[in-house]
Motif scaffolding. Structure first.
Motif, PDB file in Angstrom:
ATOM      1  N   VAL A 125      41.674   3.179 -19.549  1.00 17.17           N
ATOM      2  CA  VAL A 125      42.750   4.066 -20.019  1.00 17.17           C
ATOM      3  C   VAL A 125      42.724   4.174 -21.549  1.00 17.17           C
ATOM      4  CG1 VAL A 125      45.249   4.395 -20.141  1.00 17.17           C
ATOM      5  CG2 VAL A 125      44.184   3.660 -17.997  1.00 17.17           C
ATOM      6  N   LEU A 126      42.578   3.049 -22.223  1.00 18.59           N
ATOM      7  CA  LEU A 126      42.534   3.067 -23.696  1.00 18.59           C
ATOM      8  C   LEU A 126      41.374   3.915 -24.204  1.00 18.59           C
ATOM      9  CD1 LEU A 126      43.275  -0.705 -24.457  1.00 18.59           C
ATOM     10  CD2 LEU A 126      44.817   1.224 -24.876  1.00 18.59           C
ATOM     11  N   ASN A 127      40.212   3.756 -23.574  1.00 16.85           N
ATOM     12  CA  ASN A 127      39.015   4.460 -24.032  1.00 16.85           C
ATOM     13  C   ASN A 127      39.027   5.934 -23.635  1.00 16.85           C
ATOM     14  OD1 ASN A 127      35.825   5.084 -23.063  1.00 16.85           O
ATOM     15  ND2 ASN A 127      36.113   4.321 -25.140  1.00 16.85           N
ATOM     16  N   THR A 128      39.345   6.207 -22.374  1.00 19.79           N
ATOM     17  CA  THR A 128      39.199   7.566 -21.844  1.00 19.79           C
ATOM     18  C   THR A 128      40.387   8.455 -22.179  1.00 19.79           C
ATOM     19  OG1 THR A 128      37.847   6.662 -20.059  1.00 19.79           O
ATOM     20  CG2 THR A 128      38.718   8.873 -19.743  1.00 19.79           C
ATOM     21  N   ALA A 129      41.589   7.943 -22.027  1.00 25.27           N
ATOM     22  CA  ALA A 129      42.779   8.767 -22.278  1.00 25.27           C
ATOM     23  C   ALA A 129      43.124   8.831 -23.763  1.00 25.27           C
ATOM     24  CB  ALA A 129      43.971   8.225 -21.496  1.00 25.27           C
ATOM     25  N   PHE A 130      42.960   7.693 -24.453  1.00 17.97           N
ATOM     26  CA  PHE A 130      43.434   7.612 -25.835  1.00 17.97           C
ATOM     27  C   PHE A 130      42.311   7.479 -26.869  1.00 17.97           C
ATOM     28  CE2 PHE A 130      47.024   5.695 -23.293  1.00 17.97           C
ATOM     29  CZ  PHE A 130      47.819   6.838 -23.353  1.00 17.97           C
ATOM     30  N   ARG A 131      41.059   7.495 -26.390  1.00 21.37           N
ATOM     31  CA  ARG A 131      39.879   7.477 -27.258  1.00 21.37           C
ATOM     32  C   ARG A 131      39.897   6.302 -28.235  1.00 21.37           C
ATOM     33  NH1 ARG A 131      36.018   8.787 -25.216  1.00 21.37           N
ATOM     34  NH2 ARG A 131      34.831   9.886 -26.824  1.00 21.37           N
ATOM     35  N   GLN A 132      40.283   5.159 -27.713  1.00 20.80           N
ATOM     36  CA  GLN A 132      40.180   3.923 -28.484  1.00 20.80           C
ATOM     37  C   GLN A 132      38.879   3.221 -28.098  1.00 20.80           C
ATOM     38  OE1 GLN A 132      43.651   1.366 -28.266  1.00 20.80           O
ATOM     39  NE2 GLN A 132      45.049   3.098 -28.127  1.00 20.80           N
ATOM     40  N   ILE A 133      38.323   2.454 -29.017  1.00 17.67           N
ATOM     41  CA  ILE A 133      37.117   1.703 -28.686  1.00 17.67           C
ATOM     42  C   ILE A 133      37.484   0.563 -27.754  1.00 17.67           C
ATOM     43  CG2 ILE A 133      35.342   0.160 -29.620  1.00 17.67           C
ATOM     44  CD1 ILE A 133      35.240   1.992 -32.082  1.00 17.67           C
ATOM     45  N   ALA A 134      36.999   0.646 -26.530  1.00 17.11           N
ATOM     46  CA  ALA A 134      37.251  -0.385 -25.513  1.00 17.11           C
ATOM     47  C   ALA A 134      36.105  -0.320 -24.519  1.00 17.11           C
ATOM     48  CB  ALA A 134      38.589  -0.147 -24.816  1.00 17.11           C
ATOM     49  N   MET A 135      35.731  -1.458 -23.976  1.00 18.07           N
ATOM     50  CA  MET A 135      34.586  -1.533 -23.083  1.00 18.07           C
ATOM     51  C   MET A 135      35.023  -2.060 -21.721  1.00 18.07           C
ATOM     52  SD  MET A 135      31.397  -0.654 -23.602  1.00 18.07           S
ATOM     53  CE  MET A 135      31.308  -0.791 -25.386  1.00 18.07           C
ATOM     54  N   ALA A 136      35.129  -1.166 -20.751  1.00 15.51           N
ATOM     55  CA  ALA A 136      35.540  -1.565 -19.404  1.00 15.51           C
ATOM     56  C   ALA A 136      34.303  -1.941 -18.607  1.00 15.51           C
ATOM     57  CB  ALA A 136      36.284  -0.416 -18.722  1.00 15.51           C
ATOM     58  N   VAL A 137      34.087  -3.225 -18.414  1.00 17.34           N
ATOM     59  CA  VAL A 137      32.870  -3.687 -17.743  1.00 17.34           C
ATOM     60  C   VAL A 137      33.108  -3.800 -16.238  1.00 17.34           C
ATOM     61  CG1 VAL A 137      31.155  -5.536 -17.585  1.00 17.34           C
ATOM     62  CG2 VAL A 137      32.102  -4.902 -19.818  1.00 17.34           C
ATOM     63  N   ASP A 138      32.488  -2.897 -15.488  1.00 18.38           N
ATOM     64  CA  ASP A 138      32.537  -2.970 -14.029  1.00 18.38           C
ATOM     65  C   ASP A 138      31.197  -3.509 -13.525  1.00 18.38           C
ATOM     66  OD1 ASP A 138      30.752  -0.902 -14.387  1.00 18.38           O
ATOM     67  OD2 ASP A 138      31.747   0.480 -13.009  1.00 18.38           O
TER      68      ASP A 138
END
Length: 211
Positions: A125-138
């Motif tokens: 959500v942080l990365n995709t919706a709000f364009r914050q640098i975040a790494m969602a590791v699946d």
């Protein structure tokens, strides 16, 4: 893996797909939050199939809350773990209304306080919706990072931290999408499609496949 290799890997991934996006369908941060919440242990395809019917009826915390748990279940019963997901989604709607003026919060702490929202969901959500640098590791990103040796780690948190530390800053905002798509379609779990891979010559995986 050295930094020159990492830079070249992401240069190629960016050239192939300059503006990568999630395959989940959404039109607002709330829709994305709910879609990601539903996507745990389920495919994006199955989530999109359900939300195409759900979101025209309920795409705000208020309208989803009106459905209630049972009403929501009827829309998402084709998704795995739908009982728990329906309950978490309704509780999340209630919290968004009561604590966040019906808006999706933009900090990790606030997101992770929502029912059913863990670190990975918050990062998406942080990365995709709000364009914050975040790494969602699946599972896809974990596999690709370890196979290629871009950012090897024993668990998802270690891989996440290494990716944030090792990747050149210019790639950090979109790296999550490039890696997940690469893992989903090329560097697949059972038999990676090494002969179709644009970074095959840079990858340090020892058991490469060939057709």
């Amino acid at each position: 893996m050295n930094k020159e290799k990492r830079h070249e890997i992401f240069t190629r991934l960016r050239a192939e797909n300059p503006n990568p996006v999630t395959e989940l369908e959404y039109n607002s941060p709330f829709e994305l939050l709910i879609a990601v919440l539903f996507s745990a242990q389920a495919t994006d395809v199955s989530v999109n199939k359900a939300t195409r019917k759900l979101f025209p009826v309920a795409n705000t915390p208020e309208t989803m809350l009106v459905l209630g748990v049972d009403g929501l279940k009827s829309y998402i019963k084709t998704i795995g773990l739908f009982n728990a997901k329906a309950e978490n989604a309704i509780k999340t709607c209630q919290m968004l209304i009561e604590q966040h003026n019906s808006e999706v919060p933009q900090t990790r702490e606030e997101l992770e306080a929502l029912p059913g929202v863990g670190r990975k969901t918050a990062n998406v959500v942080l990365n995709t919706a709000f364009r914050q640098i975040a790494m969602a590791v699946d599972t896809h990103i974990f596999r690709v990072s370890n196979r290629t040796k871009i950012a090897p780690g024993k668990n998802v948190l270690e891989v996440e931290q290494k990716l944030l530390r090792f990747l050149p800053k210019e790639f950090l905002l979109d790296a999550h999408h490039w890696l997940i798509l690469h893992g989903r379609y090329i560097c697949t779990a059972r038999k990676p499609k090494c002969d179709a891979c644009i970074i095959e010559d840079l990858c340090e995986f020892k058991e490469k496949t060939s057709s």
